[in-house]
Design an enzyme around this catalytic site. Structure first.
Site, PDB file in Angstrom:
ATOM      1  N   GLN A  23       0.793  -1.189   0.102  1.00 15.94           N
ATOM      2  CA  GLN A  23       0.045   0.181  -0.070  1.00 15.94           C
ATOM      3  C   GLN A  23       0.719   1.195   0.055  1.00 15.94           C
ATOM      4  OE1 GLN A  23      -2.718  -1.979   3.396  1.00 15.94           O
ATOM      5  NE2 GLN A  23      -3.801  -0.275   2.256  1.00 15.94           N
ATOM      6  N   HIS A 123       0.884  -9.153   4.355  1.00 12.45           N
ATOM      7  CA  HIS A 123      -0.146  -8.418   4.401  1.00 12.45           C
ATOM      8  C   HIS A 123      -0.444  -8.329   2.844  1.00 12.45           C
ATOM      9  CE1 HIS A 123      -2.399  -4.814   6.405  1.00 12.45           C
ATOM     10  NE2 HIS A 123      -2.772  -4.985   5.145  1.00 12.45           N
ATOM     11  N   GLU A 168      -5.067 -10.581   8.589  1.00 12.82           N
ATOM     12  CA  GLU A 168      -6.471 -10.804   8.267  1.00 12.82           C
ATOM     13  C   GLU A 168      -6.821 -12.096   7.266  1.00 12.82           C
ATOM     14  OE1 GLU A 168      -8.201  -7.213   6.889  1.00 12.82           O
ATOM     15  OE2 GLU A 168      -7.902  -6.351   8.540  1.00 12.82           O
ATOM     16  N   GLU A 352      -5.192  -2.611  14.012  1.00 13.50           N
ATOM     17  CA  GLU A 352      -5.737  -1.488  13.008  1.00 13.50           C
ATOM     18  C   GLU A 352      -7.239  -0.882  13.425  1.00 13.50           C
ATOM     19  OE1 GLU A 352      -6.154  -2.589   9.082  1.00 13.50           O
ATOM     20  OE2 GLU A 352      -4.295  -3.808   9.173  1.00 13.50           O
ATOM     21  N   TRP A 401      -6.274  -0.729  -1.740  1.00 10.37           N
ATOM     22  CA  TRP A 401      -6.725  -2.147  -2.330  1.00 10.37           C
ATOM     23  C   TRP A 401      -7.847  -1.724  -3.702  1.00 10.37           C
ATOM     24  CZ3 TRP A 401      -2.986  -4.795  -1.196  1.00 10.37           C
ATOM     25  CH2 TRP A 401      -2.451  -4.667   0.048  1.00 10.37           C
TER      26      TRP A 401
END
Ligand SMILES: OC[C@@H]1[C@@H](O)[C@H](O)[C@@H](O)c2nc(CNc3ccccc3)cn21
Length: 441
Positions: A23, A123, A168, A352, A401
């Site tokens: 990101q 990630h 996640e 987060e 994303w």
């Protein structure tokens, strides 16, 4: 500014900000291999406005300035992720010396500024070469990832404050293989069932490999939302509970009880890998800490049109962020106390929490969002949850994303044309909380 004081959290409580490699880094050079997000974002229609992470925030070159922002803000820690393709371009085999050098300098830069490195091994930027070999659908990924984890530990482990295996697993599995919204973009219940297991098997296999190397402070980061029925009808109450199973209980039960929830297994039906139950001791390997990502709640109604997972999301009435997620701070208190009461007494970190807001550097709504969710952390601590730290998402506006650069979660504004960083009001709120001063650079 915030209504809370630093002392309210206790002197050992850690405040940080979080990012992820794909990101923010850009830097598609110096031997970095392709990732599934490079190919997914290069495919028209997958990402808003055709955005990609090719440049992102140019963190690969601007990391000293970004670490300065963390230090000047008074943060104790930085949650970052390693890019697997930057370290091992083909996913397995030879390491990339320039990739190792980058993270060496980045981590030393954190330590020089008094920032605790909170690392995430994965990630979402899987090496494309491993996707060519089946990616998360191939059970062999457990061994591939464990070897990668051992490499990271051998080169950086002695300097890391904490290490999470995977960010996640729900997003890696369901969002990316059932809903097709994230890379690699599968919409296939069989793929989703197998990845929903393989991602946790991979986590547990890496934990075992890291333990054999003497690694410490190991955990995983899972995302949770408050899954609620859209009405009081029995069907909708069941829909809300099923989504709680899909999003929350699959991971909590798997990781901490060594079994998957029956209601979700019933939906996956015959698509689960054979003999998956033989893996559950590995899946539920003991951890040192547990990371919770929380943003919002969701409302669910029964949908009889669907043979599997017969539910549909319903828009809620609460104030929403710029990405359309309801603002529901109570859900953070609820999930922290639920995990503490029903699953584990491990140290918990909110790894987060944050909101997307329209572009600009004055963001009072985001200040209020953080203030309310920090209040939920305090309430959960008062109810006995051992919450040790909190990381705002995100330090910088970044590649969001499938939403591309349109959705901005940063405490710091990024002008993507000039790469100029500008602290927002919410950054100043943390700076005042953490340093007592509001000292603009
Ligand atoms: O969407 C904001 C962040 C994202 O930028 C992070 O990389 C990721 O770790 C992250 N997870 C969530 C919560 N889970 C989620 C739900 C629906 C779609 C995408 C993520 C939000 N976020």
């Amino acid at each position: 500014m915030f209504t809370h004081k630093r002392a309210d959290f206790g002197q050992d409580f850690i405040f940080g900000a979080a990012t992820a490699s794909y990101q923010i880094e850009g830097g598609q050079t110096d031997g970095r291999g392709s990732s599934i997000w490079d190919t997914f974002s290069a495919t028209p229609g997958n990402v808003r406005d055709g955005d990609t992470g090719r440049v992102a925030c140019d963190h690969y070159n601007r990391w000293p300035e970004d670490l300065d922002l963390l230090a000047d803000g008074g943060f104790d820690a930085y949650r970052f992720s390693f890019a697997w393709p930057r370290l091992i371009p083909e996913g397995t085999g030879a390491a990339n010396p320039k990739g190792i050098d980058f993270y060496d300098r980045l981590i030393d830069g954190m330590l020089e500024r008094g920032l605790k490195p909170f690392a995430t091994l994965y990630h979402w930027d899987l090496p494309s070469a491993l996707q060519d070999r089946g990616g998360w659908m191939n059970r062999d990924i457990a061994a591939w990832f464990a070897d990668y984890a051992v490499l990271v530990n051998s080169r950086f482990g002695d300097r890391l404050a904490a290490t999470a295996t995977i960010n996640e697993p729900w997003c890696v599995a369901y969002l990316s293989h059932m809903l097709g919204i994230h890379a690699p973009g599968y919409r296939d219940i069989r793929a989703a069932a197998r990845v929903s297991h393989n991602v946790l098997l991979t986590h547990g296999t890496a934990i075992a490999a890291l333990r054999a190397e003497g690694a410490k402070n190991l955990g995983i980061v899972c995302n949770f939302e408050s899954a609620q029925p859209a009405s009081d009808s029995p069907e909708d109450r069941e829909a809300g509970r099923l989504w709680d199973g899909v999003f929350n209980r699959w991971y909590l039960d798997g990781l901490f009880k060594g079994r998957y929830p029956d209601d979700v297994l019933a939906q996956f039906g015959p698509h689960m890998p054979q003999a998956y139950t033989d893996d559950m001791a590995v899946v539920s390997a003991p951890l040192d800490w547990f990371g919770i990502n929380y943003y919002s709640r969701s409302l669910w109604a029964h949908d009889p049109r669907r043979s599997a997972f017969p539910l549909r999301q319903v828009e809620g009435p609460l104030e929403k962020t710029a990405i359309g997620w309801e603002i529901y701070p109570q859900g953070l208190e609820d999930i922290l106390t639920r995990i503490s009461d029903d699953y584990t007494k491990l140290p918990l970190y909110v790894t987060e929490n944050g909101m997307a807001e329209v572009e600009g550097t004055d963001d009072p709504r985001r200040v209020a969002y953080y203030d309310a969710h920090l209040g939920s952390v305090l309430a959960a601590r008062q109810r006995g949850a051992d919450v040790r730290g909190y990381f705002g998402w995100s330090l910088l506006d970044n590649f969001e994303w499938a939403e591309g650069y349109d959705k901005r979660f940063g405490l710091v504004h990024v002008d993507y044309q000039t790469q100029k960083r500008t602290p927002k009001t919410s950054y100043r709120a943390f700076q005042t909380l953490l340093t007592g001063a509001n000292n603009p650079r």
